[in-house]
Design an enzyme around this catalytic site. Structure first.
Site, short mmCIF file in Angstrom:
data_model
loop_
_atom_site.label_atom_id
_atom_site.label_comp_id
_atom_site.label_asym_id
_atom_site.label_seq_id
_atom_site.Cartn_x
_atom_site.Cartn_y
_atom_site.Cartn_z
N ASP A 192 0.86 -1.17 0.00
CA ASP A 192 0.00 0.00 0.00
C ASP A 192 0.90 1.23 0.00
O ASP A 192 2.00 1.20 0.56
CB ASP A 192 -0.88 -0.02 1.27
CG ASP A 192 -2.15 0.80 1.13
OD1 ASP A 192 -3.24 0.21 1.19
OD2 ASP A 192 -2.04 2.04 0.97
N ARG B 81 -0.86 2.94 7.26
CA ARG B 81 -1.72 1.76 7.20
C ARG B 81 -0.89 0.48 7.25
O ARG B 81 -1.23 -0.47 7.94
CB ARG B 81 -2.55 1.80 5.92
CG ARG B 81 -3.90 1.16 6.11
CD ARG B 81 -4.86 1.49 5.00
NE ARG B 81 -6.22 1.33 5.49
CZ ARG B 81 -7.29 1.45 4.74
NH1 ARG B 81 -7.18 1.78 3.48
NH2 ARG B 81 -8.48 1.28 5.24
N SER C 95 -10.82 -5.16 -7.05
CA SER C 95 -11.69 -4.00 -6.89
C SER C 95 -12.93 -4.15 -7.77
O SER C 95 -12.85 -4.75 -8.85
CB SER C 95 -10.99 -2.71 -7.32
OG SER C 95 -9.79 -2.53 -6.61
N CYS D 45 -19.83 0.35 -0.97
CA CYS D 45 -20.15 -0.29 -2.25
C CYS D 45 -21.50 0.05 -2.86
O CYS D 45 -21.57 0.36 -4.05
CB CYS D 45 -20.05 -1.80 -2.10
SG CYS D 45 -18.36 -2.35 -1.88
N PHE D 46 -22.57 -0.05 -2.08
CA PHE D 46 -23.90 0.00 -2.70
C PHE D 46 -24.12 1.24 -3.56
O PHE D 46 -24.45 1.16 -4.74
CB PHE D 46 -24.99 -0.10 -1.63
CG PHE D 46 -25.24 -1.49 -1.12
CD1 PHE D 46 -24.45 -2.55 -1.53
CD2 PHE D 46 -26.28 -1.76 -0.24
CE1 PHE D 46 -24.67 -3.84 -1.07
CE2 PHE D 46 -26.52 -3.04 0.23
CZ PHE D 46 -25.71 -4.08 -0.18
#
Ligand code: UDX
Ligand code: UDX
Length: 466
Positions: free
Chosen positions: A35, A40, A132, A277-278
């Protein structure tokens, strides 16, 4: 072809847990998650499992078992790509905030950067896997970038969308309903598909590993999310009708869910769906449909989003209306900020939008969430850009104790269905609040009668008020 080394670009909510499970189940494969975000990666390498960046039940144990054995987290992206036989792309693809398609199309900037980096660094043949969620036909963009490097390296592109839901990621990865792998239909393409099938076959029964062409796989992921979100919007649409007709949405859900053709899942009325996501995926579907001139198709799916926005707004309005049409200067306590229980993820959480509408009416908001950090709540509010970050800090406070958060409040708004909320001493909460004390249950998880007996005014989604 036997895969010995995997690299995954993107150590987020998808890349992190997915690779941890692959590493656990395939000890002979070296899995490196990379990453660009150094903090992170450092957090993924933290000795204390409470500090890993993604909260998911069971994830700490999986990481603890594989990390340092065959699971590695690193910022050395070039090296990990070069070493790998298979490269997963699991970077974020947010909705575009600028230019053509702003507010709807997926921003593929980072996907393209990944492809260019792979093309630049690779010295041996590689299978590149889209993890993804991407617009249908993205694989052709990837292929075009990868094939124009002139390095003579052969790239195969697969689509392998992840269907895990946050909060149950480890469980979903261990026992998926299905694994979907899309690939080219040439001999090389089929060999690449088989290489990835062999990885999942370490723990997933063969009949649950579906293979398709790349385009079907890409589109299936968007479609799955659109269907799930549509169910939530459908039940939420009916919840409003229930509030006017004395029907009860929980009873309606149970009644229709027992029809085996409909099924019981995803019929819980709520303050609105959230998550990374939605909304993004439906907007994407809408944008793609419109770009092919399919306006009816686009309008049909867009309505799922319109309904969801309406549900969030309606919840805020319900609070305002029941507090005598003014919340100015009043304290409202939010229980929950995450977009669902058992996750520290807040992306697109309904709480953010409801808070924004209440702040617009000059309310004061006090937030308690078991896993979300204060900086995240402020980052979410600042991201909306509705008011200055000083104002957000002045009118929103984050409190570490739920009873403290409720002190002197006019109302509780329950935003996330965390199990612990059901076990609270609601009498104590009531005693701490101003009267009349209101509870707005945005998740329908509390015992309405018990709260009414204590003296609360209870307003749940999808049932008529007292
Ligand atoms: C993301 C997408 O939101 C989803 O559509 C897709 O299915 C999987 O990837 P998620 O893992 O939840 O899901 O995103 P996020 O937690 O934001 O993680 C993405 C990571 O990629 C971030 O840590 C980011 O720093 C990293 N990244 C991004 C890179 O390493 N390189 C880049 O060029 C861009
Ligand atoms: C979703 C898909 O389920 C998953 O397969 C995909 O890979 C990524 O997107 P996720 O966003 O993690 O997963 O959570 P999900 O459980 O689908 O919930 C999405 C939102 O819908 C949440 O805000 C949830 O609270 C809400 N929801 C869900 C409801 O309001 N009612 C329901 O009955 C179910």
């Amino acid at each position: 072809m036997k895969i010995k080394s995997i690299c995954c670009i993107g150590a987020g909510y998808v890349g992190g847990p997915t690779m941890a499970v692959i590493a656990k189940k395939c000890p002979e494969i070296k899995v490196t998650v990379v990453d660009i975000n150094e903090a992170r990666i450092a957090a993924w390498n933290d000795k204390n499992m409470d500090n890993i960046p993604v909260y998911e039940p069971g994830l700490g144990e999986v990481v603890a078992e594989a990390r340092g054995r065959n699971l590695f987290f690193s910022t050395d992206v070039d090296r990990a790509i070069d070493e790998a036989d298979m490269v997963f792309i699991s970077v974020n693809t947010p909705t575009k905030t600028y230019g053509e398609g702003k507010g709807q199309a997926a921003d593929l900037k980072w996907i393209e950067l990944c492809a260019r980096q792979i093309a630049r660094v690779a010295t041996t043949d590689k299978i590149v896997v889209e993890k993804s969620t991407l617009p249908v036909r993205t694989a052709s963009t990837l292929k075009s970038i990868l094939d124009h490097t002139g390095s003579g390296v052969n790239f195969q592109i697969l689509s392998n969308p992840e269907f895990l839901a946050e909060g149950t990621a480890v469980e979903d990865l261990f026992a998926p309903d299905r694994v979907l792998i899309g690939g080219g239909q040439t001999e090389d393409g089929k060999r690449a598909i088989q290489a990835l099938v062999d990885i999942y076959a370490h723990w997933v029964p063969k009949d649950r590993i579906l293979t398709t062409n790349v385009w079907s796989s890409e589109l299936s992921k968007l479609t799955a999310n659109a269907f799930l979100a549509q169910r939530v919007s459908s039940i939420n649409a009916l919840s409003e009708l229930c509030e006017f007709t004395e029907a009860d949405i929980n009873e309606v859900s149970r009644a229709i869910g027992t029809d085996s053709r409909i099924g019981p899942k995803f019929l819980k009325a709520s303050v609105g769906f959230g998550g990374s996501c939605f909304q993004k995926d439906i907007l994407n579907l809408v944008y793609i449909s419109r770009s092919y001139g399919l306006n009816e198709v686009a309008d049909y799916w867009e309505q799922v989003i319109i309904m969801n926005d309406h549900q969030k707004r309606r919840f805020a309005k319900k609070i305002i209306k029941n507090l005598y049409n003014t919340v100015s200067g009043k304290k409202i306590t939010f229980l929950g900020w995450a977009f669902k229980k058992d996750t520290n993820d807040t992306r697109e959480s309904a709480a953010i939008y409801v808070a924004d509408l209440l702040l617009y009416e000059q309310a004061h908001i006090s937030v308690y969430d078991p896993k979300v950090k204060a900086e995240q709540v402020y980052a979410d509010m600042d991201y909306l850009n509705s008011r200055s970050s000083d104002e957000n800090r002045k009118y929103v406070e984050i409190v570490k104790d739920p009873y403290e958060a409720a002190k002197g409040a006019h109302a509780i708004a329950l935003m996330t269905e965390w199990d612990e909320f059901k076990t609270y001493d609601w009498q104590r909460i009531y005693d701490n609040m101003l009267k009349p004390a209101h509870v707005f249950d945005g998740r329908n998880i509390l015992d309405k009668q018990k709260l009414r007996d204590i003296g609360f005014q209870v307003h749940a989604i999808g049932s008529a008020n007292e």
